[in-house]
Motif scaffolding. Structure first.
Motif, mmCIF file in Angstrom:
data_model
loop_
_atom_site.group_PDB
_atom_site.id
_atom_site.type_symbol
_atom_site.label_atom_id
_atom_site.label_comp_id
_atom_site.label_asym_id
_atom_site.label_seq_id
_atom_site.Cartn_x
_atom_site.Cartn_y
_atom_site.Cartn_z
ATOM 1 N N SER A 41 -6.958 2.267 6.348
ATOM 2 C CA SER A 41 -7.112 1.076 7.182
ATOM 3 C C SER A 41 -7.798 -0.030 6.390
ATOM 4 N N VAL A 42 -7.229 -1.224 6.478
ATOM 5 C CA VAL A 42 -7.795 -2.392 5.797
ATOM 6 C C VAL A 42 -7.934 -3.519 6.813
ATOM 7 N N HIS A 43 -9.117 -4.095 6.890
ATOM 8 C CA HIS A 43 -9.347 -5.286 7.706
ATOM 9 C C HIS A 43 -9.562 -6.465 6.759
ATOM 10 N N LEU A 44 -8.786 -7.540 6.966
ATOM 11 C CA LEU A 44 -8.795 -8.663 6.022
ATOM 12 C C LEU A 44 -9.746 -9.789 6.415
ATOM 13 N N GLY A 45 -10.188 -9.823 7.656
ATOM 14 C CA GLY A 45 -11.131 -10.853 8.076
ATOM 15 C C GLY A 45 -10.590 -12.259 8.026
ATOM 16 N N ALA A 46 -9.270 -12.410 8.144
ATOM 17 C CA ALA A 46 -8.668 -13.728 8.010
ATOM 18 C C ALA A 46 -7.931 -14.201 9.260
ATOM 19 N N LEU A 59 0.830 -1.206 0.000
ATOM 20 C CA LEU A 59 0.000 0.000 0.000
ATOM 21 C C LEU A 59 0.867 1.260 0.000
ATOM 22 N N SER A 60 1.937 1.242 0.778
ATOM 23 C CA SER A 60 2.760 2.444 0.917
ATOM 24 C C SER A 60 3.588 2.731 -0.315
ATOM 25 N N THR A 61 3.678 1.767 -1.240
ATOM 26 C CA THR A 61 4.464 1.987 -2.457
ATOM 27 C C THR A 61 3.616 1.974 -3.720
ATOM 28 N N SER A 62 2.303 1.997 -3.585
ATOM 29 C CA SER A 62 1.428 2.058 -4.759
ATOM 30 C C SER A 62 1.412 3.477 -5.297
ATOM 31 N N TYR A 63 2.030 3.688 -6.450
ATOM 32 C CA TYR A 63 2.072 5.030 -7.033
ATOM 33 C C TYR A 63 0.675 5.546 -7.365
ATOM 34 N N LEU A 64 -0.231 4.641 -7.773
ATOM 35 C CA LEU A 64 -1.603 5.057 -8.066
ATOM 36 C C LEU A 64 -2.297 5.568 -6.809
ATOM 37 N N LEU A 65 -2.138 4.829 -5.706
ATOM 38 C CA LEU A 65 -2.763 5.244 -4.452
ATOM 39 C C LEU A 65 -2.127 6.529 -3.928
ATOM 40 N N LYS A 66 -0.796 6.609 -3.960
ATOM 41 C CA LYS A 66 -0.100 7.800 -3.472
ATOM 42 C C LYS A 66 -0.473 9.039 -4.286
ATOM 43 N N SER A 67 -0.661 8.855 -5.595
ATOM 44 C CA SER A 67 -1.056 9.976 -6.444
ATOM 45 C C SER A 67 -2.486 10.409 -6.160
ATOM 46 N N ALA A 68 -3.370 9.436 -5.954
ATOM 47 C CA ALA A 68 -4.763 9.759 -5.647
ATOM 48 C C ALA A 68 -4.862 10.543 -4.342
ATOM 49 N N VAL A 96 -4.838 -3.016 -4.637
ATOM 50 C CA VAL A 96 -3.614 -3.497 -3.981
ATOM 51 C C VAL A 96 -3.913 -4.732 -3.147
ATOM 52 N N VAL A 97 -5.005 -4.714 -2.402
ATOM 53 C CA VAL A 97 -5.394 -5.885 -1.607
ATOM 54 C C VAL A 97 -5.561 -7.101 -2.517
ATOM 55 N N GLY A 98 -6.235 -6.908 -3.636
ATOM 56 C CA GLY A 98 -6.493 -8.018 -4.537
ATOM 57 C C GLY A 98 -5.250 -8.648 -5.132
ATOM 58 N N ARG A 99 -4.225 -7.833 -5.430
ATOM 59 C CA ARG A 99 -3.011 -8.371 -6.052
ATOM 60 C C ARG A 99 -1.927 -8.744 -5.045
ATOM 61 N N SER A 100 -2.212 -8.537 -3.767
ATOM 62 C CA SER A 100 -1.181 -8.676 -2.744
ATOM 63 C C SER A 100 -0.722 -10.098 -2.498
ATOM 64 N N GLY A 101 -1.606 -11.055 -2.735
ATOM 65 C CA GLY A 101 -1.273 -12.443 -2.445
ATOM 66 C C GLY A 101 -1.501 -12.831 -0.997
ATOM 67 N N VAL A 102 -1.981 -11.902 -0.160
ATOM 68 C CA VAL A 102 -2.244 -12.238 1.240
ATOM 69 C C VAL A 102 -3.599 -12.928 1.352
ATOM 70 N N THR A 103 -3.777 -13.633 2.445
ATOM 71 C CA THR A 103 -5.027 -14.336 2.693
ATOM 72 C C THR A 103 -6.091 -13.362 3.211
#
Length: 398
Positions: free
Chosen positions: A368-373, A297-306, A320-327
């Motif tokens: 803030s992101v909650h993953l529910g996992a 998240l902290s290195t997403s240029y799209l998010l930082k620009s927005a 970013v959450v979708g492409r992250s590979g986290v559960t």
């Protein structure tokens, strides 16, 4: 967490001295100071954490070798030239700079560490450094000058101090660009008058760095000279603090509090930054997942620009959450932006875009992101991406 006094510095704890001068190495930035020395009046326990880059500056090798043999009582820092990728000459110059500083401080050269920051691939101007060294006056009031002298593209010094019981921990760091774990392009120097057992000091410091400097990012880049060092001289007296001591938890928490403060200041002063962004991930299956998503998240240029444009486009976060590979459990994922719920139950949440855009214009933004996992969490820091960042780095060397 302990409250941090941002006006504190490396000589706020008892028994430390510092000083700085201008040697003509740094040709950019403010303050006209580029050579600094920090020393302790008493023997120290010393701990350090270094860059994980495999292309390491000579200072890393010098400090590793010295600390493997004995504890250190001081460090010399120059800004403007990183003395990295400089081969055998760079190694000799690093040792010589440490020798010159040790002589100025009246210490054995084996007890003087060395750090350099600035442009990679340039040799240290040893004649200028040698000529300037006698001008450094080491005093208990020298902490602010030390903090200014270590700056490169930083726009302001970054310092702080925290008190716990009869003890004080002080610190200064530099870092503005090429900031990303592990570690960021930064130098950090901490001091404490607490008497700390060396092994416990190293463990606590490594953990504090991992929870702070290793979770801050400006642009996804790192350097070959990143270093964080802490000196504990025991000048406050009392019993030695070890893992079994009653003060162990307070020491670890106070140290982490100061490191987090300094890490936030690095993100706040990111090159071209107009906003500090705090990223929090909760509900992760593992700590590794939480930390990994914070870094993405902290290195997403799209998010930082927005965020720079105060655009409440929370889809940048979801992507970013979708492409992250986290559960994660999709139906349980929530996203909050500046405290406003924007995504919940796998669908958009109703919110006022104009009000959220106004909140995004403030100096601090929260994501803030909650993953529910699961039950693991992590917090990290970054900044927005502006056109000024490009300008600074387009002109940095020339």
């Amino acid at each position: 967490m302990f409250a941090v006094d941002p006006s504190g510095h490396v000589t706020t704890p008892r028994g430390f001295r510092a000083g700085a001068t201008f040697a003509g190495v740094k040709t950019y930035g403010e303050g006209k100071l580029d050579l600094a020395v920090l020393t302790s009046d008493y023997p120290c326990a010393t701990a350090a954490v270094y860059t994980r880059s495999r292309l390491r500056a000579p200072s890393i090798e010098i400090n590793r070798a010295k600390l493997a043999a004995r504890a250190a009582r001081g460090v010399v820092v120059n800004a403007g030239v990183a003395n990295a990728s400089t081969g055998e000459r760079g190694l000799r110059d690093g040792y010589e700079l440490a020798r010159l500083a040790a002589a100025r401080a009246g210490l054995p050269e084996e007890e003087m560490l060395v750090c350099s920051t600035g442009v990679i691939g340039h040799y240290l101007p040893m004649d200028r450094l040698a000529s300037a060294m006698p001008a450094i006056e080491l005093t208990p009031e020298g902490g602010p000058s030390f903090a200014r002298a270590i700056m490169t593209t930083d726009t302001r010094p970054k310092t702080g101090a925290v008190r716990f019981g009869p003890y004080t921990i002080g610190g200064a760091c530099k870092g503005s660009g090429m900031i990303h774990p592990n570690m960021a392009t930064m130098l950090a120097f901490l001091t404490t008058d607490a008497p700390v057992e060396p092994g416990f000091l190293q463990v606590c410091f490594a953990r504090a760095v991992d929870d702070s400097f290793n979770l801050v990012s400006v642009d996804g880049d790192t350097s070959p000279s990143d270093t964080a060092i802490i000196f504990a001289n025991g000048a406050a007296g009392h019993e030695l603090i070890s893992a079994e001591s009653p003060d162990a938890w307070d020491f670890a928490l106070a140290l982490r509090s100061l490191c987090v403060h300094l890490a936030r200041e690095i993100a706040r002063d990111g090159e071209g930054a107009t906003k500090l962004i705090e990223f929090t991930v909760t509900g992760a299956a593992t700590v590794e997942d939480a930390r990994h998503l914070v870094r993405l998240l902290s290195t997403s240029y799209l998010l930082k620009s927005a965020i720079h444009g105060a655009d409440p486009n929370w889809g940048r976060i979801a992507a970013v959450v979708g492409r992250s590979g986290v559960t994660f459990e999709e139906d349980a994922v929530t996203i909050d932006l500046c405290g406003t719920r924007v995504f919940e139950n796998a669908r958009p949440a109703p919110f006022d875009p104009a009000a959220l855009s106004l909140a995004l214009r403030g100096p601090e933004v929260s994501v803030s992101v909650h993953l529910g996992a699961g039950s693991e969490a992590a917090t990290g820091w970054g900044c927005d991406l502006s056109a000024e960042y490009v300008s600074i780095n387009a002109d940095y060397h020339t």
